[in-house]
Motif scaffolding. Structure first.
Motif, mmCIF file in Angstrom:
data_model
loop_
_atom_site.group_PDB
_atom_site.id
_atom_site.type_symbol
_atom_site.label_atom_id
_atom_site.label_comp_id
_atom_site.label_asym_id
_atom_site.label_seq_id
_atom_site.Cartn_x
_atom_site.Cartn_y
_atom_site.Cartn_z
ATOM 1 N N ASP A 1 -1.348 13.744 -5.357
ATOM 2 C CA ASP A 1 -2.617 14.580 -5.289
ATOM 3 C C ASP A 1 -3.692 13.509 -4.759
ATOM 4 O O ASP A 1 -4.344 12.897 -5.337
ATOM 5 C CB ASP A 1 -2.845 15.013 -6.519
ATOM 6 C CG ASP A 1 -4.249 15.765 -6.551
ATOM 7 O OD1 ASP A 1 -4.434 16.515 -5.488
ATOM 8 O OD2 ASP A 1 -4.880 15.916 -7.633
ATOM 9 N N ILE A 2 -3.692 13.412 -3.328
ATOM 10 C CA ILE A 2 -4.527 12.676 -2.564
ATOM 11 C C ILE A 2 -5.611 13.590 -1.735
ATOM 12 O O ILE A 2 -5.116 14.377 -0.806
ATOM 13 C CB ILE A 2 -3.820 11.587 -1.758
ATOM 14 C CG1 ILE A 2 -2.862 10.781 -2.394
ATOM 15 C CG2 ILE A 2 -4.913 10.679 -0.974
ATOM 16 C CD1 ILE A 2 -2.025 9.682 -1.743
ATOM 17 N N THR A 3 -6.858 13.303 -1.810
ATOM 18 C CA THR A 3 -7.815 14.234 -1.312
ATOM 19 C C THR A 3 -7.788 13.888 0.316
ATOM 20 O O THR A 3 -7.798 12.585 0.537
ATOM 21 C CB THR A 3 -9.278 13.878 -1.827
ATOM 22 O OG1 THR A 3 -9.161 14.274 -3.123
ATOM 23 C CG2 THR A 3 -10.105 14.769 -1.409
ATOM 24 N N GLU B 1 -7.835 3.413 8.299
ATOM 25 C CA GLU B 1 -7.147 2.385 7.905
ATOM 26 C C GLU B 1 -6.956 2.235 6.349
ATOM 27 O O GLU B 1 -6.017 2.131 5.674
ATOM 28 C CB GLU B 1 -7.150 1.291 8.564
ATOM 29 C CG GLU B 1 -6.455 1.055 9.926
ATOM 30 C CD GLU B 1 -6.385 -0.225 10.662
ATOM 31 O OE1 GLU B 1 -6.848 -1.386 9.896
ATOM 32 O OE2 GLU B 1 -5.975 -0.425 11.718
ATOM 33 N N ALA B 2 -8.248 2.228 5.683
ATOM 34 C CA ALA B 2 -8.776 2.188 4.571
ATOM 35 C C ALA B 2 -8.110 3.381 3.682
ATOM 36 O O ALA B 2 -7.393 3.159 2.472
ATOM 37 C CB ALA B 2 -10.187 1.904 4.180
ATOM 38 N N ALA C 1 -3.840 5.676 0.317
ATOM 39 C CA ALA C 1 -2.767 6.696 0.007
ATOM 40 C C ALA C 1 -1.458 5.877 -0.459
ATOM 41 O O ALA C 1 -0.778 6.473 -1.183
ATOM 42 C CB ALA C 1 -2.913 7.429 1.221
ATOM 43 N N PHE C 2 -1.172 5.086 0.491
ATOM 44 C CA PHE C 2 0.060 4.276 0.165
ATOM 45 C C PHE C 2 -0.100 3.626 -1.156
ATOM 46 O O PHE C 2 1.109 3.633 -1.631
ATOM 47 C CB PHE C 2 0.584 3.398 1.327
ATOM 48 C CG PHE C 2 1.035 3.810 2.744
ATOM 49 C CD1 PHE C 2 2.322 4.334 2.400
ATOM 50 C CD2 PHE C 2 0.380 4.195 3.662
ATOM 51 C CE1 PHE C 2 3.042 5.001 3.763
ATOM 52 C CE2 PHE C 2 0.799 4.543 4.724
ATOM 53 C CZ PHE C 2 2.151 5.016 4.737
ATOM 54 N N VAL D 1 0.951 5.715 -4.329
ATOM 55 C CA VAL D 1 2.229 6.004 -4.577
ATOM 56 C C VAL D 1 3.143 4.746 -4.658
ATOM 57 O O VAL D 1 4.294 4.768 -4.868
ATOM 58 C CB VAL D 1 2.888 7.024 -3.663
ATOM 59 C CG1 VAL D 1 2.352 8.346 -3.637
ATOM 60 C CG2 VAL D 1 2.853 6.476 -2.127
ATOM 61 N N GLY D 2 2.602 3.662 -4.886
ATOM 62 C CA GLY D 2 3.052 2.360 -5.189
ATOM 63 C C GLY D 2 4.061 2.016 -4.008
ATOM 64 O O GLY D 2 5.208 1.311 -3.973
ATOM 65 N N VAL D 3 3.336 2.018 -2.619
ATOM 66 C CA VAL D 3 4.152 1.597 -1.427
ATOM 67 C C VAL D 3 3.325 0.778 -0.877
ATOM 68 O O VAL D 3 2.072 0.747 -0.769
ATOM 69 C CB VAL D 3 4.254 2.910 -0.293
ATOM 70 C CG1 VAL D 3 4.851 2.363 0.934
ATOM 71 C CG2 VAL D 3 5.038 4.181 -0.766
ATOM 72 N N ASP D 4 3.908 -0.340 -0.401
ATOM 73 C CA ASP D 4 3.256 -1.438 0.297
ATOM 74 C C ASP D 4 2.563 -0.946 1.624
ATOM 75 O O ASP D 4 3.044 -0.050 2.278
ATOM 76 C CB ASP D 4 4.328 -2.677 0.598
ATOM 77 C CG ASP D 4 4.657 -3.340 -0.793
ATOM 78 O OD1 ASP D 4 4.035 -3.429 -1.588
ATOM 79 O OD2 ASP D 4 5.732 -3.915 -0.815
ATOM 80 N N ASP D 5 1.806 -1.737 2.180
ATOM 81 C CA ASP D 5 1.142 -1.379 3.498
ATOM 82 C C ASP D 5 2.120 -1.073 4.555
ATOM 83 O O ASP D 5 3.061 -2.261 4.653
ATOM 84 C CB ASP D 5 0.143 -2.528 3.458
ATOM 85 C CG ASP D 5 -0.643 -2.380 4.910
ATOM 86 O OD1 ASP D 5 -0.231 -1.655 5.833
ATOM 87 O OD2 ASP D 5 -1.790 -3.329 5.380
#
Length: 130
Positions: A27-29, A109-110, A115-116, A119-123
């Motif tokens: 749930d990301i705006t 980019e920010a 967003a990443f 969900v626990g994903v690296d850059d």
């Protein structure tokens, strides 16, 4: 010995792509920006089709190679891939400056990084933002 399948047997399905997609969406705006009476909306990169993310990653690689020409040249390669060609054209039609594009790039980019991280994903650039 394995049992032969009869012609009417269907394989058991553990889940469908549709179920996975619904389960995976955080749930990301969306990121929204007003441009001379229009609204540009960027959905979360998590909602981006995999082929579109591949395009973004290719643009990141190309922009890194163009980095010798300066941040502005690199950004002009990357930003359209990140926000979509139509949104980028909206900015060009609004006569955006290079300085404006660079600031928009920072904000996009920010947004991607947040967003990443949500969900626990690296850059995806595999870099640290320090």
């Amino acid at each position: 010995m394995t049992a032969k399948k009869q012609s009417g047997d269907k394989p058991e399905i553990a889940f469908t792509l549709e179920q996975i997609e619904q389960e995976a969406q955080p749930d990301i705006t969306p990121l929204r920006m007003g441009v001379k009476g229009k609204v540009i909306e960027l959905k979360s990169p998590m909602a981006m089709e995999a082929s579109s993310m591949a395009t973004v990653l290719e643009a990141m690689n190309a922009s890194a190679q163009m980095g010798e020409l300066g941040d502005a040249a690199a950004m002009i390669q990357l930003l359209p891939a990140m926000i979509g060609e139509e949104n980028y054209q909206t900015l060009l039609d609004a006569k955006v400056t290079i300085a404006g594009l660079m600031k928009i790039q920072e904000k996009v980019e920010a947004y991607y990084e947040a967003a990443f991280a949500a969900v626990g994903v690296d850059d995806p650039k595999d870099s640290s933002s320090q």
